[in-house]
Design a protein around this motif. Structure first.
Motif, PDB file in Angstrom:
ATOM      1  N   ARG A  39       0.831  -1.207   0.000  1.00  0.00           N
ATOM      2  CA  ARG A  39       0.000   0.000   0.000  1.00  0.00           C
ATOM      3  C   ARG A  39       0.868   1.261   0.000  1.00  0.00           C
ATOM      4  O   ARG A  39       0.519   2.269  -0.621  1.00  0.00           O
ATOM      5  CB  ARG A  39      -0.913   0.010   1.233  1.00  0.00           C
ATOM      6  CG  ARG A  39      -2.099  -0.926   1.106  1.00  0.00           C
ATOM      7  CD  ARG A  39      -2.827  -1.092   2.434  1.00  0.00           C
ATOM      8  NE  ARG A  39      -3.929  -2.010   2.283  1.00  0.00           N
ATOM      9  CZ  ARG A  39      -5.166  -1.633   1.931  1.00  0.00           C
ATOM     10  NH1 ARG A  39      -5.449  -0.361   1.752  1.00  0.00           N
ATOM     11  NH2 ARG A  39      -6.108  -2.538   1.803  1.00  0.00           N
ATOM     12  N   ARG A 108       7.406  -6.713  -6.686  1.00  0.00           N
ATOM     13  CA  ARG A 108       7.460  -7.877  -5.792  1.00  0.00           C
ATOM     14  C   ARG A 108       8.903  -8.225  -5.424  1.00  0.00           C
ATOM     15  O   ARG A 108       9.208  -8.497  -4.284  1.00  0.00           O
ATOM     16  CB  ARG A 108       6.769  -9.085  -6.417  1.00  0.00           C
ATOM     17  CG  ARG A 108       5.314  -8.845  -6.774  1.00  0.00           C
ATOM     18  CD  ARG A 108       4.517 -10.119  -6.771  1.00  0.00           C
ATOM     19  NE  ARG A 108       4.287 -10.606  -5.434  1.00  0.00           N
ATOM     20  CZ  ARG A 108       3.296 -10.193  -4.645  1.00  0.00           C
ATOM     21  NH1 ARG A 108       2.421  -9.301  -5.066  1.00  0.00           N
ATOM     22  NH2 ARG A 108       3.174 -10.667  -3.432  1.00  0.00           N
ATOM     23  N   ARG A 129      -0.259 -12.299   1.023  1.00  0.00           N
ATOM     24  CA  ARG A 129      -0.881 -13.150   0.017  1.00  0.00           C
ATOM     25  C   ARG A 129       0.019 -14.320  -0.377  1.00  0.00           C
ATOM     26  O   ARG A 129      -0.446 -15.371  -0.776  1.00  0.00           O
ATOM     27  CB  ARG A 129      -1.174 -12.345  -1.263  1.00  0.00           C
ATOM     28  CG  ARG A 129      -2.067 -11.132  -1.079  1.00  0.00           C
ATOM     29  CD  ARG A 129      -3.477 -11.548  -0.719  1.00  0.00           C
ATOM     30  NE  ARG A 129      -4.422 -10.417  -0.737  1.00  0.00           N
ATOM     31  CZ  ARG A 129      -4.446  -9.439   0.141  1.00  0.00           C
ATOM     32  NH1 ARG A 129      -3.600  -9.411   1.149  1.00  0.00           N
ATOM     33  NH2 ARG A 129      -5.350  -8.478   0.040  1.00  0.00           N
ATOM     34  N   ARG A 179     -10.661  -7.491  -6.689  1.00  0.00           N
ATOM     35  CA  ARG A 179      -9.324  -7.570  -6.120  1.00  0.00           C
ATOM     36  C   ARG A 179      -8.914  -9.041  -5.930  1.00  0.00           C
ATOM     37  O   ARG A 179      -7.776  -9.406  -6.205  1.00  0.00           O
ATOM     38  CB  ARG A 179      -9.301  -6.845  -4.764  1.00  0.00           C
ATOM     39  CG  ARG A 179      -8.007  -6.145  -4.489  1.00  0.00           C
ATOM     40  CD  ARG A 179      -8.230  -4.816  -3.831  1.00  0.00           C
ATOM     41  NE  ARG A 179      -8.725  -4.899  -2.473  1.00  0.00           N
ATOM     42  CZ  ARG A 179      -7.941  -5.049  -1.409  1.00  0.00           C
ATOM     43  NH1 ARG A 179      -6.640  -5.202  -1.533  1.00  0.00           N
ATOM     44  NH2 ARG A 179      -8.451  -5.046  -0.201  1.00  0.00           N
TER      45      ARG A 179
HETATM   46  O1   DC Z   1      -3.825  -7.029   2.695  1.00  0.00           O
HETATM   47  P1   DC Z   1      -4.082  -5.689   1.988  1.00  0.00           P
HETATM   48  O2   DC Z   1      -5.487  -5.531   1.526  1.00  0.00           O
HETATM   49  O3   DC Z   1      -3.600  -4.540   2.800  1.00  0.00           O
HETATM   50  O4   DC Z   1      -3.147  -5.768   0.676  1.00  0.00           O
HETATM   51  C1   DC Z   1      -3.151  -4.766  -0.304  1.00  0.00           C
HETATM   52  C2   DC Z   1      -2.782  -5.361  -1.657  1.00  0.00           C
HETATM   53  O5   DC Z   1      -1.407  -5.762  -1.659  1.00  0.00           O
HETATM   54  C3   DC Z   1      -3.570  -6.596  -2.062  1.00  0.00           C
HETATM   55  O6   DC Z   1      -4.525  -6.320  -3.052  1.00  0.00           O
HETATM   56  C4   DC Z   1      -2.579  -7.564  -2.630  1.00  0.00           C
HETATM   57  C5   DC Z   1      -1.244  -6.991  -2.311  1.00  0.00           C
HETATM   58  N1   DC Z   1      -0.416  -7.871  -1.484  1.00  0.00           N
HETATM   59  C6   DC Z   1       0.350  -8.801  -2.135  1.00  0.00           C
HETATM   60  O7   DC Z   1       0.292  -8.907  -3.352  1.00  0.00           O
HETATM   61  N2   DC Z   1       1.197  -9.590  -1.432  1.00  0.00           N
HETATM   62  C7   DC Z   1       1.252  -9.504  -0.102  1.00  0.00           C
HETATM   63  N3   DC Z   1       2.094 -10.295   0.573  1.00  0.00           N
HETATM   64  C8   DC Z   1       0.433  -8.582   0.586  1.00  0.00           C
HETATM   65  C9   DC Z   1      -0.407  -7.784  -0.145  1.00  0.00           C
END
Ligand code: DC
Length: 224
Positions: A39, A108, A129, A179
């Motif tokens: 974020r 990433r 994630r 999303r």
């Molecule tokens: O958990 P969150 O809603 O705050 O995460 C925001 C965005 O970040 C979510 O759409 C996917 C991404 N994200 C990710 O790709 N890998 C992660 N380890 C954490 C979040």
């Protein structure tokens, strides 16, 4: 020194951050909300009026990106160029942008080492994630936390309302599904349950019940 790591993955609104934070507090581990890091990158992109979906605009911003994490009363704080952005990154607009920037491979890989370093330096409960699948494939405990989209939308609506933001259920539900789709279908590190993760579905559980189940699962793996 041997540190323990607990990976909690799952879609938005499944209760990951609340549960992971409480779990970390109980165990005396550091809580790492990796979504907050994505974020913060997204906020920088929005600050620069760049398109979060366009790698050509996002990638150059990574160079010299000044992101820091800190803790205040156990709560994780994010700083962007020295400014506390912990509140700003929770805005609805930033959620969509975070999902978009998180699909960019360079973003990433840029954040991968940042996250791994945290787990090398202390015992962590890390939520995201791809923590169990990519960031910490050797985590001691892996949980995949999920809930039906409608239940997650209801929780998100409540959260936004408590923060004084106006939103409506249908829009939130649509955004959540969108999303989920984006996070599950990106080619790199998509949201998916690790083969050795335990599934915890919180659709019909309140926070207290979810916490008891989570604690029981963790104790089963790492002992009391
Ligand atoms: O958990 P969150 O809603 O705050 O995460 C925001 C965005 O970040 C979510 O759409 C996917 C991404 N994200 C990710 O790709 N890998 C992660 N380890 C954490 C979040």
């Amino acid at each position: 020194m041997n540190f323990t790591s607990i990976a909690i993955d799952g879609p938005a609104g499944a209760g990951k951050s609340t549960l992971a934070r409480k779990l970390a507090e109980k165990l005396g581990y550091i809580y790492v909300d990796t979504g907050a890091i994505y974020r913060t990158v997204a906020l920088k992109v929005l600050w620069e009026k760049a398109d979060p979906a366009d790698p050509a605009q996002v990638v150059p911003l990574l160079e010299g990106l000044e992101i820091h994490m800190g803790y205040e009363d156990g709560a994780q704080k994010m700083y962007l160029e020295g400014e506390d952005v912990s509140g700003a990154i929770r805005r609805h607009k930033v959620s969509g942008a975070a999902s978009q920037v998180s699909a960019i491979p360079e973003v990433r890989s840029f954040l991968l080492e940042f996250q791994r370093k945290l787990a090398r330096e202390s015992s962590v409960v890390m939520d995201g994630r791809d923590i169990g699948t990519v960031v910490l494939p050797n985590a001691d405990v892996k949980i995949f936390l999920t809930a039906a989209p409608e239940a997650r939308a209801r929780r998100r609506l409540l959260e936004l309302e408590q923060r004084g933001e106006t939103a409506d259920f249908d829009t939130i539900l649509r955004d959540i599904k969108e999303r989920d789709y984006q996070d599950e279908h990106r080619p790199i590190a998509p949201l998916k349950q690790a083969a050795d993760a335990v599934l915890l579905d919180t659709t019909d559980l309140d926070l207290g019940q979810s916490m008891s189940r989570l604690l029981a699962l963790v104790k089963e793996k790492i002992g009391p």
